[in-house]
Design a protein around this motif. Structure first.
Motif, short mmCIF file in Angstrom:
data_model
loop_
_atom_site.label_atom_id
_atom_site.label_comp_id
_atom_site.label_asym_id
_atom_site.label_seq_id
_atom_site.Cartn_x
_atom_site.Cartn_y
_atom_site.Cartn_z
N UNK A 1 48.68 -13.32 21.18
CA UNK A 1 47.45 -12.96 20.50
C UNK A 1 47.08 -14.02 19.47
N UNK A 2 45.80 -14.14 19.18
CA UNK A 2 45.34 -15.07 18.14
C UNK A 2 44.24 -14.41 17.32
N UNK A 3 44.11 -14.87 16.07
CA UNK A 3 43.04 -14.37 15.20
C UNK A 3 42.74 -15.42 14.14
N UNK A 4 41.60 -15.25 13.48
CA UNK A 4 41.21 -16.16 12.41
C UNK A 4 40.11 -17.12 12.81
N UNK A 5 40.11 -18.29 12.21
CA UNK A 5 39.07 -19.29 12.49
C UNK A 5 39.22 -19.86 13.90
N UNK A 6 38.07 -20.08 14.53
CA UNK A 6 38.09 -20.71 15.85
C UNK A 6 37.16 -21.93 15.89
N UNK A 7 36.95 -22.53 14.72
CA UNK A 7 36.04 -23.67 14.60
C UNK A 7 36.44 -24.80 15.53
N UNK A 8 37.74 -25.04 15.69
CA UNK A 8 38.22 -26.14 16.53
C UNK A 8 38.77 -25.65 17.87
N UNK A 9 38.56 -24.39 18.20
CA UNK A 9 39.11 -23.85 19.43
C UNK A 9 40.58 -23.50 19.32
N UNK A 10 41.08 -23.34 18.07
CA UNK A 10 42.52 -23.12 17.86
C UNK A 10 42.99 -21.72 18.26
N UNK A 11 42.04 -20.81 18.59
CA UNK A 11 42.44 -19.50 19.07
C UNK A 11 42.72 -19.49 20.56
N UNK A 12 42.24 -20.51 21.27
CA UNK A 12 42.56 -20.66 22.69
C UNK A 12 42.02 -19.57 23.57
N UNK A 13 40.85 -19.06 23.24
CA UNK A 13 40.27 -17.99 24.05
C UNK A 13 38.75 -18.05 24.07
N UNK A 14 38.20 -17.55 25.15
CA UNK A 14 36.74 -17.50 25.29
C UNK A 14 36.17 -16.44 24.36
N UNK A 15 36.89 -15.34 24.18
CA UNK A 15 36.45 -14.25 23.32
C UNK A 15 36.33 -14.75 21.88
#
Length: 204
Positions: free
Chosen positions: A49-63
């Motif tokens: 699972x991932x959460x938080x900022x996704x400015x750089x794609x660091x969450x690794x998900x389309x959602x």
């Protein structure tokens, strides 16, 4: 697009006190890792699972929704690590030509200094091919550089080389993992990438 994402996140709430993550109350958590403003959680059922900022794609998900959601990863994660704006998972690779269970490193997120160690879309978890035949055991991410220890107790580094943080004898950036030759013959037990420096524990 990155600038728009940063502006959007300025209004996100800040929580100063530790709080129970209710979404994970009934979940077995086996590993956690935090970057500058994103988090990874590895569950006992091998969900990442991932959460938080996704400015750089660091969450690794389309959602793009906030909150804990699964990373779009097609391998079985064994352990995880986070750099400032990039992420890693050491995974089981059942398609490996080396051995059926040979581990691989998968990376995603910020790649301005090649800290992902591979080509391809940054926000998609993809294999760091240069380590595929080296049996990686652990990985660590700094601000803009990364490190891995292999089963042979070798240290490999890549990404931003400024001030010789890669230990390769130069300040050049390395787009792919390179073995640290000055440590050949030593048993590297642990390696941690700091913000702009690196620490290595050597066995006797």
């Amino acid at each position: 697009m990155t600038k728009e994402g940063i502006e959007k996140e300025k209004d996100m709430p800040i929580i100063w006190e530790p709080n129970l993550i209710e979404e994970l109350c009934d979940v077995e958590v086996v590993d956690v890792s935090c970057g500058l403003d994103h988090s990874l959680v590895l569950c006992g059922d091998e969900t990442l699972l991932s959460s938080g900022s996704n400015v750089y794609g660091q969450l690794g998900r389309v959602n793009q929704d906030s909150g804990m959601h699964p990373v779009d990863i097609k391998f079985r994660p064994l352990s995880i690590a986070s750099g400032m704006g990039h992420s890693f998972a050491v995974c089981q690779n059942h398609t490996s030509d080396v051995t059926e269970d040979s581990p691989i490193v998968v990376s995603w997120g910020w790649n301005h200094n090649s800290q992902l160690g591979r080509n391809g879309l940054a926000n998609i978890p993809l294999v760091v091919e240069a380590l595929s035949s080296e049996t990686p055991i652990t990985v660590s991410g700094g601000r803009a550089h990364s490190m891995a220890i292999t089963a042979r107790k070798e240290l490999w580094t890549w990404g931003c080389g400024r001030n010789d943080r890669l230990g390769l004898g130069s300040s050049a950036d390395e787009p792919e993992p390179m073995v640290v030759e000055d440590l050949e013959g030593c048993e590297v037990m642990e390696a941690v990438a700091g913000f702009d420096h690196s620490l290595v524990l050597i066995g006797e």
